[in-house]
Each structure stands twice: as C-alpha cells, then as structure tokens.
Design a protein around this motif. Structure first.
Motif, PDB file in Angstrom:
ATOM      1  N   ASP A 126      22.375  19.370  -5.654  1.00 55.37           N
ATOM      2  CA  ASP A 126      23.146  18.518  -4.744  1.00 55.37           C
ATOM      3  C   ASP A 126      22.745  18.690  -3.280  1.00 55.37           C
ATOM      4  OD1 ASP A 126      24.249  21.079  -4.710  1.00 55.37           O
ATOM      5  OD2 ASP A 126      26.301  20.379  -4.416  1.00 55.37           O
ATOM      6  N   LEU A 127      21.590  19.308  -3.026  1.00 52.41           N
ATOM      7  CA  LEU A 127      21.067  19.359  -1.666  1.00 52.41           C
ATOM      8  C   LEU A 127      20.302  18.072  -1.397  1.00 52.41           C
ATOM      9  CD1 LEU A 127      20.337  20.762   1.009  1.00 52.41           C
ATOM     10  CD2 LEU A 127      18.422  21.857  -0.188  1.00 52.41           C
ATOM     11  N   PRO A 128      20.801  17.213  -0.497  1.00 57.19           N
ATOM     12  CA  PRO A 128      20.132  15.928  -0.255  1.00 57.19           C
ATOM     13  C   PRO A 128      18.705  16.127   0.253  1.00 57.19           C
ATOM     14  CG  PRO A 128      22.341  15.931   0.699  1.00 57.19           C
ATOM     15  CD  PRO A 128      22.042  17.340   0.289  1.00 57.19           C
ATOM     16  N   MET A 129      17.812  15.303  -0.245  1.00 57.12           N
ATOM     17  CA  MET A 129      16.404  15.427   0.117  1.00 57.12           C
ATOM     18  C   MET A 129      16.199  15.274   1.624  1.00 57.12           C
ATOM     19  SD  MET A 129      13.147  13.401  -1.525  1.00 57.12           S
ATOM     20  CE  MET A 129      13.756  11.777  -1.074  1.00 57.12           C
ATOM     21  N   GLU A 133      14.602  18.036   4.193  1.00 54.47           N
ATOM     22  CA  GLU A 133      13.423  17.763   5.009  1.00 54.47           C
ATOM     23  C   GLU A 133      13.711  18.000   6.493  1.00 54.47           C
ATOM     24  OE1 GLU A 133       9.983  14.314   5.439  1.00 54.47           O
ATOM     25  OE2 GLU A 133      11.962  13.765   4.696  1.00 54.47           O
ATOM     26  N   LEU A 134      14.877  17.571   6.954  1.00 58.45           N
ATOM     27  CA  LEU A 134      15.201  17.665   8.384  1.00 58.45           C
ATOM     28  C   LEU A 134      15.583  19.070   8.826  1.00 58.45           C
ATOM     29  CD1 LEU A 134      17.291  14.397   8.966  1.00 58.45           C
ATOM     30  CD2 LEU A 134      14.981  14.887   9.796  1.00 58.45           C
ATOM     31  N   LEU A 145       9.336  30.153  -0.264  1.00 58.43           N
ATOM     32  CA  LEU A 145      10.112  29.716  -1.416  1.00 58.43           C
ATOM     33  C   LEU A 145       9.767  28.284  -1.823  1.00 58.43           C
ATOM     34  CD1 LEU A 145      13.655  30.999  -0.380  1.00 58.43           C
ATOM     35  CD2 LEU A 145      12.017  32.136  -1.899  1.00 58.43           C
ATOM     36  N   CYS A 146       9.599  28.069  -3.107  1.00 55.38           N
ATOM     37  CA  CYS A 146       9.488  26.713  -3.634  1.00 55.38           C
ATOM     38  C   CYS A 146      10.883  26.096  -3.705  1.00 55.38           C
ATOM     39  CB  CYS A 146       8.885  26.726  -5.042  1.00 55.38           C
ATOM     40  SG  CYS A 146       7.173  27.275  -5.111  1.00 55.38           S
ATOM     41  N   ASN A 147      10.991  24.824  -3.377  1.00 58.88           N
ATOM     42  CA  ASN A 147      12.244  24.094  -3.572  1.00 58.88           C
ATOM     43  C   ASN A 147      11.992  23.004  -4.605  1.00 58.88           C
ATOM     44  OD1 ASN A 147      14.981  23.375  -3.084  1.00 58.88           O
ATOM     45  ND2 ASN A 147      14.273  21.652  -1.865  1.00 58.88           N
ATOM     46  N   ILE A 148      12.744  23.042  -5.681  1.00 58.98           N
ATOM     47  CA  ILE A 148      12.499  22.152  -6.816  1.00 58.98           C
ATOM     48  C   ILE A 148      13.483  20.991  -6.779  1.00 58.98           C
ATOM     49  CG2 ILE A 148      12.267  22.031  -9.315  1.00 58.98           C
ATOM     50  CD1 ILE A 148      10.375  24.074  -7.856  1.00 58.98           C
ATOM     51  N   GLU A 158       9.341   5.093  -5.320  1.00 59.89           N
ATOM     52  CA  GLU A 158       9.207   5.474  -3.910  1.00 59.89           C
ATOM     53  C   GLU A 158       9.796   6.871  -3.679  1.00 59.89           C
ATOM     54  OE1 GLU A 158      10.551   3.922   0.561  1.00 59.89           O
ATOM     55  OE2 GLU A 158      11.305   2.912  -1.234  1.00 59.89           O
ATOM     56  N   ARG A 159      10.972   7.109  -4.236  1.00 59.08           N
ATOM     57  CA  ARG A 159      11.625   8.411  -4.061  1.00 59.08           C
ATOM     58  C   ARG A 159      10.846   9.502  -4.808  1.00 59.08           C
ATOM     59  NH1 ARG A 159      16.500  10.614  -2.472  1.00 59.08           N
ATOM     60  NH2 ARG A 159      17.187  12.436  -3.656  1.00 59.08           N
ATOM     61  N   ILE A 160      10.320   9.174  -5.965  1.00 60.55           N
ATOM     62  CA  ILE A 160       9.540  10.158  -6.733  1.00 60.55           C
ATOM     63  C   ILE A 160       8.315  10.600  -5.941  1.00 60.55           C
ATOM     64  CG2 ILE A 160       8.142  10.525  -8.805  1.00 60.55           C
ATOM     65  CD1 ILE A 160      10.146   8.638 -10.255  1.00 60.55           C
ATOM     66  N   HIS A 161       7.638   9.659  -5.309  1.00 59.69           N
ATOM     67  CA  HIS A 161       6.471  10.018  -4.495  1.00 59.69           C
ATOM     68  C   HIS A 161       6.888  10.883  -3.298  1.00 59.69           C
ATOM     69  CE1 HIS A 161       3.233   8.028  -6.551  1.00 59.69           C
ATOM     70  NE2 HIS A 161       3.898   6.888  -6.607  1.00 59.69           N
ATOM     71  N   LYS A 162       8.069  10.595  -2.742  1.00 61.72           N
ATOM     72  CA  LYS A 162       8.584  11.397  -1.633  1.00 61.72           C
ATOM     73  C   LYS A 162       8.893  12.818  -2.112  1.00 61.72           C
ATOM     74  CE  LYS A 162      10.465  11.886   2.549  1.00 61.72           C
ATOM     75  NZ  LYS A 162       9.693  11.831   3.802  1.00 61.72           N
ATOM     76  N   ILE A 163       9.520  12.914  -3.279  1.00 60.37           N
ATOM     77  CA  ILE A 163       9.820  14.219  -3.874  1.00 60.37           C
ATOM     78  C   ILE A 163       8.523  14.985  -4.128  1.00 60.37           C
ATOM     79  CG2 ILE A 163      10.560  15.290  -6.058  1.00 60.37           C
ATOM     80  CD1 ILE A 163      12.884  13.249  -6.075  1.00 60.37           C
TER      81      ILE A 163
END
Length: 256
Positions: A126-129, A133-134, A145-148, A158-163
């Motif tokens: 539930d951490l908004p993308m 990023e900001l 740390l990796c964030n998954i 579009e969102r998948i490419h951003k992720i």
C-alpha cells in the motif's frame, strides 16, 4: 551485489519464495522458521511484519498477524530478533508489510535497520508508487534495499513499465486482484494475463504470487515467471504443525 539480484542472476527458473508472519506461531519463532526453510530448500524468504488492519490478506494470514501482535511482535522486536539473521541465514530476505507501521517507525530508521541486520529489500503493497518515487526512493537506494512493486491483472501497461523502471529486484505478479489465500485457478484469462506480462520483455524478473498452494500451481506459475511465492499455504501448515519436520515435508512437496 544485493542478494536478490544475485539470486536471479544465478538461478533463472523455479525460484521458490516463502512468506510467513514474524512472531507466529510463537514470538521467538521468526529466525527458527527462517533456518528451517533455508535448510529445506527455499531460495528466498518474505518475512511479514504484522499489522492490525491487513486489508490485502485473506483469513489465514490475517489470523497469523493477529496472533503475532498478541504475542508481542512489533517492528522494534523484529529488528532485535533479526540481529542474528546473517549469522544464521544466507539466502535473500525481504520484509513485507503495510506502510503504516513503517511510517510510524520512520522510513529512514526502517531502511537503516534493514541494512544493519542484512535484510535485502521490502514489499509494501500500500505504499503509493508516486510517494515512493518522490519521497523514499533515495532512502531505499542509500541503504541498498530493493523495493518490490505489485502488478495485478488490472494494471495498465504504462504503469507496468513505470514499475519496471523503479524496480531493482523483481516484480511481484499477482495472480488475481483478490485477497491472499484464494487457490490459483489458471483459466484462459489468467494465462493470457501471464503471457502478456511475460511478452513485455521487462528488465526485471517476475515472481507470481497469490494462490500457489501445491506443486501443480507452482509449476504453472513457473511456466510464465522466474518462480513463485507461497504464503497462505505455508502459514496454514504452521497452524497445523509448527515443527521442523512439518516445514521439511511442506517444502519437499514443492521440490518433488
């Protein structure tokens, strides 16, 4: 190199990740279960930090979170337990939970504590993308740390490419938009969804979760991704028999 990245570099298929709740069944079981899972052949561990309102989880994991909280589990307690992590565990470890406890703990404090004990990354559904990023991306990078991020059947390309651009470990591909615990049923629409994501040639590997409960569903998921994540089925097995023998037997069923 982060242990997660090294895992996916060294092993391209049939990666088996196990989720379980910290402090369940007993408060001091967290590292014992991690050791047993590694010895039984797990490639990756996702240790859940419990929260009082686990909205994405089904009844089995909700109940484990409730029990863990009643046992006295908290992030402060978890990080104390994990001080011994890297003297006992060599495989990659993620922490998974909700954003509220992380914010209360302090994001910088949380990331620093993860790095100090040897945690490799986090899954915070539930951490908004955009907020990540900001406000938090640089902090995660600072501590290595990796964030998954999670992708569902409804996630736009579009969102998948951003992720994919923001991800440094793997992409968690949910088999459905339901809560955890629903058994995977690979229908034509599910196969089309998995195939569509696989065909996008993303830079990050994929792991499929939600509903993986036996060898057949694990193998089905691995046909479309680098591996699969098992959560509810394992937590349920801990309910039935929280012993090393039962952990080994559970894992053998997936490795047969």
């Amino acid at each position: 190199m982060n242990r997660i990245n090294k895992l996916f570099q060294d092993k391209k298929s049939n990666i088996l990740s196990i989720y379980y709740t910290a402090g369940f069944p007993g408060l001091e079981d967290t590292l014992k279960i991690a050791e047993e899972l590694e010895q039984a052949g797990a490639d990756l561990l996702e240790i859940g930090f419990p929260y009082s309102d686990p909205v994405a989880d089904g009844p089995v994991i909700q109940a484990s979170s409730k029990q863990a909280l009643e046992n006295g589990m908290s992030l402060k307690t978890l990080f104390k337990q994990l001080k011994e992590l890297r003297s006992r565990i060599s495989i990659p470890v993620l922490l998974m939970g909700y954003v509220n406890p992380m914010l209360q703990f302090g994001v910088e404090n949380f990331c620093q504590a993860c790095a100090e004990v040897g945690v490799d990354g986090c899954i915070v559904p539930d951490l908004p993308m955009t907020e990540y990023e900001l406000y938090y991306q640089e902090t995660f990078k600072k501590y290595g740390l990796c964030n998954i991020f999670l992708v569902t059947p409804q996630t736009s390309e579009e969102r998948i490419h951003k992720i994919d651009a923001l991800t440094t470990g793997f992409i968690y591909l949910l088999s459905s938009s339901a809560t955890t615990g629903k058994n995977l049923e690979v229908s034509q629409s599910t196969e089309a969804y998995f195939s569509r994501i696989k065909g996008m040639n993303l830079k990050n590997p994929l792991m499929i979760g939600f509903g993986i409960h036996n060898k057949a569903t694990f193998d089905q998921a691995c046909a479309y991704a680098s591996g699969a994540i098992i959560g509810t089925a394992f937590v349920k097995s801990l309910n039935e028999s929280p012993s090393k023998k039962s952990v080994t037997a559970f894992m053998e069923a997936f490795r047969a």
